[in-house]
Design a protein around this motif. Sequence first.
Motif, PDB file in Angstrom:
ATOM      1  N   UNK A  59       0.925  -1.372  -0.032  1.00 48.24           N
ATOM      2  CA  UNK A  59      -0.100   0.038   0.042  1.00 48.24           C
ATOM      3  C   UNK A  59       0.976   1.327   0.164  1.00 48.24           C
ATOM      4  N   UNK A  60       0.543   2.255  -0.733  1.00 50.57           N
ATOM      5  CA  UNK A  60       1.035   3.664  -0.730  1.00 50.57           C
ATOM      6  C   UNK A  60       2.207   3.533  -2.090  1.00 50.57           C
ATOM      7  N   UNK A  61       2.531   2.330  -2.724  1.00 54.45           N
ATOM      8  CA  UNK A  61       3.654   2.423  -3.723  1.00 54.45           C
ATOM      9  C   UNK A  61       3.024   2.727  -5.022  1.00 54.45           C
ATOM     10  N   UNK A  62       3.546   3.352  -5.687  1.00 58.27           N
ATOM     11  CA  UNK A  62       3.305   3.704  -7.230  1.00 58.27           C
ATOM     12  C   UNK A  62       3.563   2.705  -8.084  1.00 58.27           C
ATOM     13  N   UNK A  94      -1.765   2.112  -5.099  1.00 63.90           N
ATOM     14  CA  UNK A  94      -2.439   1.050  -4.411  1.00 63.90           C
ATOM     15  C   UNK A  94      -2.825   1.429  -2.941  1.00 63.90           C
ATOM     16  N   UNK A  95      -4.027   0.957  -2.633  1.00 65.70           N
ATOM     17  CA  UNK A  95      -4.519   1.194  -1.221  1.00 65.70           C
ATOM     18  C   UNK A  95      -4.453   0.193  -0.582  1.00 65.70           C
ATOM     19  N   UNK A  96      -4.119  -1.187  -1.211  1.00 64.93           N
ATOM     20  CA  UNK A  96      -3.961  -2.340  -0.362  1.00 64.93           C
ATOM     21  C   UNK A  96      -2.812  -2.946  -1.030  1.00 64.93           C
ATOM     22  N   UNK A  97      -2.408  -4.228  -0.166  1.00 62.31           N
ATOM     23  CA  UNK A  97      -1.462  -5.136  -0.829  1.00 62.31           C
ATOM     24  C   UNK A  97      -1.828  -5.730  -2.195  1.00 62.31           C
ATOM     25  N   UNK A  98      -1.066  -5.746  -3.052  1.00 60.70           N
ATOM     26  CA  UNK A  98      -1.232  -6.607  -4.239  1.00 60.70           C
ATOM     27  C   UNK A  98      -0.497  -7.773  -4.325  1.00 60.70           C
ATOM     28  N   UNK A  99      -1.018  -8.821  -4.395  1.00 63.63           N
ATOM     29  CA  UNK A  99      -0.111 -10.157  -4.232  1.00 63.63           C
ATOM     30  C   UNK A  99       0.275 -10.507  -5.876  1.00 63.63           C
ATOM     31  N   UNK A 100       1.600 -10.899  -5.829  1.00 61.49           N
ATOM     32  CA  UNK A 100       1.910 -11.477  -7.281  1.00 61.49           C
ATOM     33  C   UNK A 100       1.121 -12.655  -7.882  1.00 61.49           C
ATOM     34  N   UNK A 101       0.767 -12.278  -9.167  1.00 65.62           N
ATOM     35  CA  UNK A 101      -0.093 -13.395  -9.752  1.00 65.62           C
ATOM     36  C   UNK A 101      -1.619 -13.361  -9.602  1.00 65.62           C
ATOM     37  N   UNK A 102      -2.188 -12.217  -8.752  1.00 67.65           N
ATOM     38  CA  UNK A 102      -3.441 -11.873  -8.310  1.00 67.65           C
ATOM     39  C   UNK A 102      -4.109 -10.923  -9.259  1.00 67.65           C
ATOM     40  N   UNK A 103      -5.197 -10.966  -9.674  1.00 71.61           N
ATOM     41  CA  UNK A 103      -5.828  -9.812 -10.332  1.00 71.61           C
ATOM     42  C   UNK A 103      -6.121  -8.399  -9.597  1.00 71.61           C
ATOM     43  N   UNK A 104      -5.570  -7.499 -10.273  1.00 70.84           N
ATOM     44  CA  UNK A 104      -5.537  -6.074  -9.564  1.00 70.84           C
ATOM     45  C   UNK A 104      -6.918  -5.598  -9.778  1.00 70.84           C
ATOM     46  N   UNK A 105      -7.849  -5.396  -8.726  1.00 65.02           N
ATOM     47  CA  UNK A 105      -8.964  -4.722  -8.576  1.00 65.02           C
ATOM     48  C   UNK A 105      -8.968  -3.278  -8.842  1.00 65.02           C
TER      49      UNK A 105
END
Length: 174
Positions: A59-62, A94-105
């Motif tokens: 979260x918080x990363x560009x 991003x406002x939440x953690x995005x896991x590798x290989x998972x769809x980005x909402x």
Amino acid sequence: MANMTFRLTASVAKAKGTRGSLLLRASAVAALLCISLTVQSPAQAQTPMAVIPTRTIYPGEVIQSNQVQAVEVTNPNLTGDYASAVSQVAGKITSRTLLAGRVILTSALRDPYAVERGKAVRIVFNNGPLTITAAGAPLESAAIGDLIRVRNTDSGIIVSGTVMADGTIHVVAK
């Protein structure tokens, strides 16, 4: 194209001179036309795409375009507001953690802030030829186009305004 096919069929029927031949040929042409409209070529068929991170993004990363990739959706039950192109997520935060290989909402993304809470900004008021500017402090962080409250640091009055691309806040008369 349908008009050309009909005219061609009618002219063939005149040459044959039989009404049954015209009906037979017209029905054959209609059947071929229906089949050609329902069958899609591989170029026309669009496979759904989804954007996934290649590594965990916190979260918080560009999000950079080299951190994500577009892949073909293989799960027919996948629904929702997921990103389908890299251009939809590149440059977003991003406002939440995005896991590798998972769809980005798309609901997990936001635009970068143009102004941050407490940092000095310029407040601008325009009314025809009259322009008034003042120093201000935003009461919240906001992206371009957001309506926020800002405190005039000289008078202490709180006004609402729209965040502009240059980082100023434009207020309007009530």
